[in-house]
Motif scaffolding. Structure first.
Motif, PDB file in Angstrom:
ATOM      1  N   TYR A  18       0.865  -1.176   0.000  1.00  0.00           N
ATOM      2  CA  TYR A  18       0.000   0.000   0.000  1.00  0.00           C
ATOM      3  C   TYR A  18       0.899   1.221   0.000  1.00  0.00           C
ATOM      4  CZ  TYR A  18      -2.958   3.778   1.645  1.00  0.00           C
ATOM      5  OH  TYR A  18      -3.608   4.978   1.758  1.00  0.00           O
ATOM      6  N   ARG A  28       0.477   8.663  11.267  1.00  0.00           N
ATOM      7  CA  ARG A  28      -0.227   7.891  10.249  1.00  0.00           C
ATOM      8  C   ARG A  28       0.088   6.403  10.360  1.00  0.00           C
ATOM      9  NH1 ARG A  28      -4.886   8.037   8.005  1.00  0.00           N
ATOM     10  NH2 ARG A  28      -4.935   7.442   5.833  1.00  0.00           N
ATOM     11  N   HIS A  32      -2.454   3.216  11.163  1.00  0.00           N
ATOM     12  CA  HIS A  32      -2.528   1.971  10.391  1.00  0.00           C
ATOM     13  C   HIS A  32      -2.304   0.763  11.299  1.00  0.00           C
ATOM     14  CE1 HIS A  32      -2.966   3.565   6.351  1.00  0.00           C
ATOM     15  NE2 HIS A  32      -1.896   4.325   6.468  1.00  0.00           N
ATOM     16  N   LYS A  35      -5.245  -0.129  13.360  1.00  0.00           N
ATOM     17  CA  LYS A  35      -6.446  -0.411  12.550  1.00  0.00           C
ATOM     18  C   LYS A  35      -7.478   0.713  12.653  1.00  0.00           C
ATOM     19  CE  LYS A  35      -5.140  -4.843  11.825  1.00  0.00           C
ATOM     20  NZ  LYS A  35      -3.720  -4.631  12.078  1.00  0.00           N
ATOM     21  N   VAL A  37      -7.581   3.142  10.443  1.00  0.00           N
ATOM     22  CA  VAL A  37      -7.827   3.608   9.079  1.00  0.00           C
ATOM     23  C   VAL A  37      -8.631   2.545   8.359  1.00  0.00           C
ATOM     24  CG1 VAL A  37      -6.770   4.428   6.944  1.00  0.00           C
ATOM     25  CG2 VAL A  37      -5.604   4.799   9.128  1.00  0.00           C
ATOM     26  N   THR A  41      -5.864  -1.055   3.998  1.00  0.00           N
ATOM     27  CA  THR A  41      -4.804  -1.396   4.955  1.00  0.00           C
ATOM     28  C   THR A  41      -5.363  -2.163   6.146  1.00  0.00           C
ATOM     29  OG1 THR A  41      -4.956   0.765   6.035  1.00  0.00           O
ATOM     30  CG2 THR A  41      -3.309   0.521   4.306  1.00  0.00           C
ATOM     31  N   LYS A  42      -6.567  -1.812   6.573  1.00  0.00           N
ATOM     32  CA  LYS A  42      -7.199  -2.511   7.695  1.00  0.00           C
ATOM     33  C   LYS A  42      -7.624  -3.913   7.270  1.00  0.00           C
ATOM     34  CE  LYS A  42     -10.920  -1.975  11.074  1.00  0.00           C
ATOM     35  NZ  LYS A  42     -11.957  -1.063  11.567  1.00  0.00           N
ATOM     36  N   TYR A  47       0.624  -3.367   8.054  1.00  0.00           N
ATOM     37  CA  TYR A  47       1.085  -2.691   9.273  1.00  0.00           C
ATOM     38  C   TYR A  47       2.578  -2.407   9.278  1.00  0.00           C
ATOM     39  CZ  TYR A  47       3.105  -7.120  10.523  1.00  0.00           C
ATOM     40  OH  TYR A  47       3.875  -8.249  10.495  1.00  0.00           O
TER      41      TYR A  47
END
Length: 96
Positions: A18, A28, A32, A35, A37, A41-42, A47
């Motif tokens: 990502y 940021r 991530h 979790k 966001v 990504t989640k 991570y």
């Protein structure tokens, strides 16, 4: 000192990728990792911070993020491995 902007790449144990851009990398990446966001990504547990670059030019950061997002997986992998050949989590020790 001017503001900093970061283009970054997150990964997971399956080495999915990502690419993102932010003006507060520590915050940021923390979001991530926790979790906070929603979205890609989640869903895929991205991570690990495997790459980042800093600039003071927000326009450049936005263009660079879009450029990297358009690259092949092979080219992204080469970019990551140019600074992080082991795909270590570069933010592993940021939060204690």
């Amino acid at each position: 000192m001017g503001k900093s902007y970061y283009v970054y790449i997150l990964s997971n144990n399956s080495r999915m990728l990502y690419t993102g851009m932010t003006n507060d990398l520590q915050q940021r990446v923390y979001q991530h990792k926790q979790k906070q966001v929603s979205g890609f990504t989640k869903k895929y547990n991205l991570y690990k911070l495997v790459y980042y670059a800093e600039t003071d030019d927000v326009g450049y950061a936005i263009r660079r993020e879009k450029e990297i997002k358009g690259w092949s997986r092979k080219k992204k992998k080469e970019l990551i491995e140019s600074i992080n050949p082991e795909w270590r989590d570069l933010a592993k020790d940021w939060y204690s």
